[in-house]
Motif scaffolding. Structure first.
Motif, PDB file in Angstrom:
ATOM      1  N   ALA A   1       6.612  23.687   2.401  1.00  0.00           N
ATOM      2  CA  ALA A   1       6.173  22.334   2.719  1.00  0.00           C
ATOM      3  C   ALA A   1       7.151  21.396   2.022  1.00  0.00           C
ATOM      4  CB  ALA A   1       4.749  22.090   2.235  1.00  0.00           C
ATOM      5  N   ALA A   2       7.859  20.598   2.809  1.00  0.00           N
ATOM      6  CA  ALA A   2       8.907  19.744   2.261  1.00  0.00           C
ATOM      7  C   ALA A   2       8.888  18.388   2.947  1.00  0.00           C
ATOM      8  CB  ALA A   2      10.270  20.404   2.452  1.00  0.00           C
ATOM      9  N   ASN A   3       9.544  17.414   2.319  1.00  0.00           N
ATOM     10  CA  ASN A   3       9.695  16.123   2.979  1.00  0.00           C
ATOM     11  C   ASN A   3      10.786  16.234   4.040  1.00  0.00           C
ATOM     12  OD1 ASN A   3      12.208  15.819   1.670  1.00  0.00           O
ATOM     13  ND2 ASN A   3      11.318  14.615   0.016  1.00  0.00           N
ATOM     14  N   ARG A   4      11.013  15.181   4.786  1.00  0.00           N
ATOM     15  CA  ARG A   4      11.979  15.240   5.897  1.00  0.00           C
ATOM     16  C   ARG A   4      13.417  15.446   5.411  1.00  0.00           C
ATOM     17  NH1 ARG A   4       9.869  13.433  11.054  1.00  0.00           N
ATOM     18  NH2 ARG A   4      11.958  13.911  11.785  1.00  0.00           N
TER      19      ARG A   4
ATOM     20  N   SER B   1      11.282  20.325  -1.409  1.00  0.00           N
ATOM     21  CA  SER B   1       9.955  20.940  -1.481  1.00  0.00           C
ATOM     22  C   SER B   1       8.979  20.051  -2.235  1.00  0.00           C
ATOM     23  CB  SER B   1      10.032  22.298  -2.176  1.00  0.00           C
ATOM     24  OG  SER B   1      10.738  23.205  -1.378  1.00  0.00           O
ATOM     25  N   TYR B   2       7.749  20.034  -1.741  1.00  0.00           N
ATOM     26  CA  TYR B   2       6.700  19.258  -2.401  1.00  0.00           C
ATOM     27  C   TYR B   2       6.233  19.965  -3.667  1.00  0.00           C
ATOM     28  CZ  TYR B   2       6.061  16.255   1.689  1.00  0.00           C
ATOM     29  OH  TYR B   2       6.235  15.352   2.703  1.00  0.00           O
TER      30      TYR B   2
ATOM     31  N   GLY C   1       5.593  13.105  10.800  1.00  0.00           N
ATOM     32  CA  GLY C   1       6.333  11.886  10.504  1.00  0.00           C
ATOM     33  C   GLY C   1       7.017  11.906   9.156  1.00  0.00           C
ATOM     34  N   ASN C   2       6.425  12.572   8.162  1.00  0.00           N
ATOM     35  CA  ASN C   2       6.972  12.590   6.808  1.00  0.00           C
ATOM     36  C   ASN C   2       7.309  13.973   6.271  1.00  0.00           C
ATOM     37  OD1 ASN C   2       6.667   9.744   6.415  1.00  0.00           O
ATOM     38  ND2 ASN C   2       4.475  10.093   6.160  1.00  0.00           N
ATOM     39  N   SER C   3       6.832  15.034   6.918  1.00  0.00           N
ATOM     40  CA  SER C   3       6.902  16.370   6.320  1.00  0.00           C
ATOM     41  C   SER C   3       7.354  17.441   7.304  1.00  0.00           C
ATOM     42  CB  SER C   3       5.525  16.766   5.783  1.00  0.00           C
ATOM     43  OG  SER C   3       5.042  15.814   4.858  1.00  0.00           O
TER      44      SER C   3
END
Length: 132
Positions: free
Chosen positions: A49-52, A56-57, A120-122
């Motif tokens: 799971a990461a941002n665009r 990684s978050y 949209g963000n991830s």
């Protein structure tokens, strides 16, 4: 009285007074209440799971990464081509009643059986586990 349930997620109840009960969560989804329906479910692992930008978050999503569980894929009834993930972690003792739910986004298959959802963000990646 009998009725069918289509857009529900059954989650174990973390209330210690009733350990064998479940909670039921019904769609709608996100901002604007997008109505979605379940199209598929798979056993496997949330790979990332990461941002665009690909970072990684380390927030509330981090405990779900590299964990096995059940992925449910929902499709939007109102926005063609938009999908969302709900990932139920298999270790109920550590995260009872917890699940990861994404915003709607674009779904695609990658090499090596990876399912990718870009919101949209991830960016979320899931690997199916076909073992019994």
């Amino acid at each position: 009285m009998y009725f069918s349930i289509h857009n529900a997620i059954f989650v174990s109840n973390s209330n210690n007074n009733h350990p064998y009960t479940i909670g039921v969560w019904f769609a709608p989804w996100g901002k604007g209440g997008d109505n979605m329906h379940l199209i598929e479910h798979k056993k496997g692992y949330l790979c990332g799971a990461a941002n665009r930008e690909g970072e990684s978050y380390t927030d509330w999503r981090a405990p779900y990464i590299d964990r096995s569980g059940l992925l449910m894929i929902y499709e939007s009834n109102s926005r063609s081509g938009k999908y969302a993930f709900v990932f139920l972690h298999s270790s109920g003792k550590r995260f009872p009643g917890q699940y990861l739910k994404t915003s709607p986004g674009d779904l695609e298959a990658e090499d090596d059986g990876i399912i990718k959802l870009t919101t949209g963000n991830s960016i979320y990646r899931f690997r199916q586990d076909d073992s019994r």
